[in-house]
Motif scaffolding. Structure first.
Motif, PDB file in Angstrom:
ATOM      1  N   UNK A  30      79.657  62.594 -11.421  1.00 45.07           N
ATOM      2  CA  UNK A  30      78.367  61.959 -11.696  1.00 45.07           C
ATOM      3  C   UNK A  30      77.227  62.716 -11.025  1.00 45.07           C
ATOM      4  N   UNK A  31      77.450  63.151  -9.776  1.00 46.99           N
ATOM      5  CA  UNK A  31      76.370  63.864  -9.092  1.00 46.99           C
ATOM      6  C   UNK A  31      76.109  65.219  -9.744  1.00 46.99           C
ATOM      7  N   UNK A  32      77.171  65.876 -10.248  1.00 53.37           N
ATOM      8  CA  UNK A  32      76.979  67.152 -10.916  1.00 53.37           C
ATOM      9  C   UNK A  32      76.222  66.982 -12.234  1.00 53.37           C
ATOM     10  N   UNK A 141      65.275  76.593  -9.871  1.00 53.73           N
ATOM     11  CA  UNK A 141      65.926  75.315 -10.164  1.00 53.73           C
ATOM     12  C   UNK A 141      66.801  74.870  -8.997  1.00 53.73           C
ATOM     13  N   UNK A 142      67.465  75.809  -8.341  1.00 53.50           N
ATOM     14  CA  UNK A 142      68.283  75.459  -7.179  1.00 53.50           C
ATOM     15  C   UNK A 142      67.417  74.894  -6.067  1.00 53.50           C
ATOM     16  N   UNK A 143      66.281  75.518  -5.815  1.00 51.26           N
ATOM     17  CA  UNK A 143      65.365  75.022  -4.793  1.00 51.26           C
ATOM     18  C   UNK A 143      64.856  73.625  -5.134  1.00 51.26           C
ATOM     19  N   UNK A 144      64.599  73.395  -6.416  1.00 51.97           N
ATOM     20  CA  UNK A 144      64.136  72.069  -6.840  1.00 51.97           C
ATOM     21  C   UNK A 144      65.192  71.003  -6.569  1.00 51.97           C
ATOM     22  N   UNK A 145      66.470  71.346  -6.792  1.00 46.80           N
ATOM     23  CA  UNK A 145      67.540  70.380  -6.517  1.00 46.80           C
ATOM     24  C   UNK A 145      67.678  70.136  -5.012  1.00 46.80           C
ATOM     25  N   UNK A 146      67.448  71.164  -4.204  1.00 44.21           N
ATOM     26  CA  UNK A 146      67.466  70.978  -2.749  1.00 44.21           C
ATOM     27  C   UNK A 146      66.415  69.952  -2.348  1.00 44.21           C
ATOM     28  N   UNK A 147      65.221  70.088  -2.935  1.00 42.69           N
ATOM     29  CA  UNK A 147      64.140  69.158  -2.598  1.00 42.69           C
ATOM     30  C   UNK A 147      64.440  67.748  -3.086  1.00 42.69           C
ATOM     31  N   UNK A 148      64.889  67.630  -4.321  1.00 43.00           N
ATOM     32  CA  UNK A 148      65.107  66.304  -4.906  1.00 43.00           C
ATOM     33  C   UNK A 148      66.257  65.551  -4.259  1.00 43.00           C
ATOM     34  N   UNK A 149      67.272  66.287  -3.794  1.00 44.55           N
ATOM     35  CA  UNK A 149      68.483  65.637  -3.277  1.00 44.55           C
ATOM     36  C   UNK A 149      68.694  65.874  -1.787  1.00 44.55           C
ATOM     37  N   UNK A 150      67.687  66.412  -1.116  1.00 47.83           N
ATOM     38  CA  UNK A 150      67.738  66.625   0.334  1.00 47.83           C
ATOM     39  C   UNK A 150      68.988  67.390   0.753  1.00 47.83           C
ATOM     40  N   UNK A 151      69.242  68.487   0.075  1.00 44.83           N
ATOM     41  CA  UNK A 151      70.412  69.310   0.375  1.00 44.83           C
ATOM     42  C   UNK A 151      70.066  70.317   1.467  1.00 44.83           C
ATOM     43  N   UNK A 152      71.002  70.613   2.354  1.00 45.78           N
ATOM     44  CA  UNK A 152      70.753  71.623   3.381  1.00 45.78           C
ATOM     45  C   UNK A 152      71.010  73.029   2.851  1.00 45.78           C
ATOM     46  N   UNK A 414      77.855  74.724  -4.421  1.00 48.01           N
ATOM     47  CA  UNK A 414      78.160  75.268  -3.096  1.00 48.01           C
ATOM     48  C   UNK A 414      77.345  74.559  -2.018  1.00 48.01           C
ATOM     49  N   UNK A 415      76.099  74.246  -2.324  1.00 51.07           N
ATOM     50  CA  UNK A 415      75.234  73.572  -1.363  1.00 51.07           C
ATOM     51  C   UNK A 415      75.625  72.114  -1.152  1.00 51.07           C
ATOM     52  N   UNK A 416      76.121  71.454  -2.194  1.00 50.49           N
ATOM     53  CA  UNK A 416      76.273  70.003  -2.164  1.00 50.49           C
ATOM     54  C   UNK A 416      77.709  69.517  -1.994  1.00 50.49           C
ATOM     55  N   UNK A 417      78.691  70.352  -2.262  1.00 52.51           N
ATOM     56  CA  UNK A 417      80.078  69.903  -2.245  1.00 52.51           C
ATOM     57  C   UNK A 417      80.749  70.282  -0.932  1.00 52.51           C
ATOM     58  N   UNK A 418      81.093  69.298  -0.098  1.00 48.55           N
ATOM     59  CA  UNK A 418      81.742  69.602   1.185  1.00 48.55           C
ATOM     60  C   UNK A 418      83.045  70.386   0.975  1.00 48.55           C
ATOM     61  N   UNK A 419      83.212  71.435   1.730  1.00 53.21           N
ATOM     62  CA  UNK A 419      84.449  72.211   1.685  1.00 53.21           C
ATOM     63  C   UNK A 419      84.509  73.264   0.601  1.00 53.21           C
ATOM     64  N   UNK A 420      83.574  73.257  -0.350  1.00 50.18           N
ATOM     65  CA  UNK A 420      83.655  74.211  -1.458  1.00 50.18           C
ATOM     66  C   UNK A 420      83.407  75.641  -0.976  1.00 50.18           C
ATOM     67  N   UNK A 421      82.433  75.833  -0.108  1.00 51.06           N
ATOM     68  CA  UNK A 421      82.157  77.182   0.375  1.00 51.06           C
ATOM     69  C   UNK A 421      83.368  77.750   1.111  1.00 51.06           C
ATOM     70  N   UNK A 422      84.049  76.902   1.860  1.00 49.68           N
ATOM     71  CA  UNK A 422      85.259  77.342   2.556  1.00 49.68           C
ATOM     72  C   UNK A 422      86.307  77.811   1.553  1.00 49.68           C
ATOM     73  N   UNK A 423      86.439  77.083   0.460  1.00 54.21           N
ATOM     74  CA  UNK A 423      87.388  77.463  -0.593  1.00 54.21           C
ATOM     75  C   UNK A 423      86.973  78.772  -1.264  1.00 54.21           C
TER      76      UNK A 423
END
Length: 442
Positions: A30-32, A141-152, A414-423
């Protein structure tokens, strides 16, 4: 959700290939789905400005490391977005540039590479205008999603000059430390044959050989001479014989650049150039050793002195399968999936061409997504006049925006999914170990 008015085609009233979002892939969470919807709206909002930018780059082609107008157009465009820090002429390269968006919170650092250079006498027959457009759209677009969803995390767009030259702007930026803190690198490339985020390219190198002999008259005293041309001919024939034992993925091209002087003398000087391509960087080194031995054989047989200059080209591109899986989900979630479909499973797409994004893939996880634009009347592939015309169309621009959406979705994952970057990084380490490279820095 209110839809923005689409751009109109120059020839009719149809949309310029812009996707209207209808979630099709049930693999998206749903979040994706929410991310993709936001990405689509952002890029549609920018499409008119992006079209002008895309056209300006295409219509003003500039050669490798001379992309001054493209540099100014792209940095000027990015400066319009006030939350981005823009650095022109970055790391001592006049036409390199960097644009960075920082959320202010520690997190992954995702990046996009934007190519800009054109080909001699062919203009943008490799579609770098589309590559730049897709990467800029994806980054914004990635930056916009960071702003809208408060992603680090952070988003960086690298303007990378000179891909068509053996010097490779990405390699120079890499050596200068530009990618030091970057976690992943994303880019795309247009063609007419493939839609695939799992692209393997070839590695290549260039060998220049010079033979120095001793001149003598061919009739009066040939025994006093050392024939440099004979040395080169022996090397040429040795390379031709070597081809019987090379792999099907090896490519050896050779030319004689100096075939001596007058026909009635023993030639004091001769020269040739050899270009090698192989499926991997490690295989290229082995092929390079074999071909160098052929050149040495010519010198040994004739007594001529040999000078070899080996110029490393580009490494093969190793796609990150975890990132590619994310890209595929977003690509397939957009409506009106263009042909051909992305190959199923983890099937790789092998391309004979080379790119300096290959060197990036040996330094960090990378995707170099191939995308098919509508072919011209002659079905010309990249590096043809037909493709240069195809890369200027609004249909091709529409495909680039679709790619930008899929690339942005991948970055946001990668920004929003915990553990994905590690994978992602674990997959990269496995790929490097398989390639015989000791992973470092990731």
């Amino acid at each position: 959700m209110t839809r923005l008015k689409p751009m109109q085609n120059d020839h009719d009233e149809e949309r310029a290939g812009q996707p209207r979002l209808q979630i099709r892939n049930r693999d998206l969470r749903d979040d994706q789905q929410e991310y993709l919807q936001g990405i689509e709206v952002c890029i549609q909002h920018l499409q008119d400005q992006l079209w002008i930018l895309n056209k300006r780059i295409h219509d003003n082609p500039e050669l490798a490391f001379e992309e001054h107008r493209a540099h100014d157009a792209l940095t000027g465009f990015m400066r319009q977005h006030k939350e981005w820090k823009v650095t022109p002429s970055a790391y001592g390269l006049k036409t390199a540039w960097i644009a960075e968006f920082n959320s202010g919170d520690d997190g992954p650092v995702v990046s996009f590479n934007a190519e800009m250079d054109a080909l001699p006498n062919l203009g943008h027959a490799c579609g770098h205008n589309l590559i730049a457009t897709a990467s800029v759209a994806a980054g914004l677009a990635t930056a916009e999603m960071i702003k809208q969803h408060s992603l680090p995390g952070r988003v960086i767009i690298f303007g990378t000059p000179g891909e068509e030259d053996i010097g490779g702007g990405k390699i120079q930026l890499l050596k200068a430390g530009a990618y030091k803190d970057v976690d992943i690198s994303l880019i795309s490339h247009p063609g007419i044959l493939n839609n695939s985020p799992r692209v393997r390219t070839t590695a290549f190198a260039r060998i220049e050989a010079e033979y120095f002999g001793r001149a003598a008259h061919a009739a009066n005293s040939p025994w006093l001479g050392i024939n440099a041309l004979d040395a080169l001919v022996i090397a040429y024939n040795s390379v031709s014989v070597l081809r019987q034992q090379t792999m099907s993925t090896d490519v050896i091209g050779m030319s004689i650049t100096n075939g001596g002087a007058a026909p009635n003398i023993i030639h004091a000087y001769a020269a040739g150039v050899c270009v090698l391509r192989a499926a991997s960087a490690s295989r290229l080194l082995r092929l390079q050793d074999k071909v160098s031995a052929c050149f040495r054989a010519g010198a040994e047989a004739t007594g001529a002195r040999l000078e070899l200059k080996i110029t490393p080209g580009y490494a093969d591109h190793v796609p990150n399968l975890v990132l590619a899986s994310s890209y595929t989900k977003y690509w397939n979630a957009l409506p009106n999936i263009p042909d051909p479909p992305i190959p199923p499973g983890e099937q790789l797409t092998f391309v004979k061409a080379s790119t300096d994004q290959g060197n990036i893939s040996y330094a960090m996880p990378s995707v170099n997504a191939s995308f098919a634009i509508p072919a011209g009347p002659l079905k010309g592939q990249p590096h043809s006049p037909d493709f240069e015309r195809s890369s200027a169309t609004k249909e091709a621009f529409g495909r680039a925006l679709r790619v930008g959406m899929a690339l942005a979705g991948t970055a946001v994952d990668v920004l929003a999914t915990p553990g994905l970057l590690k994978e992602v990084k674990a997959q990269w380490r496995r790929d490097m170990e398989e390639a015989g490279v000791k992973p470092s820095g990731v």
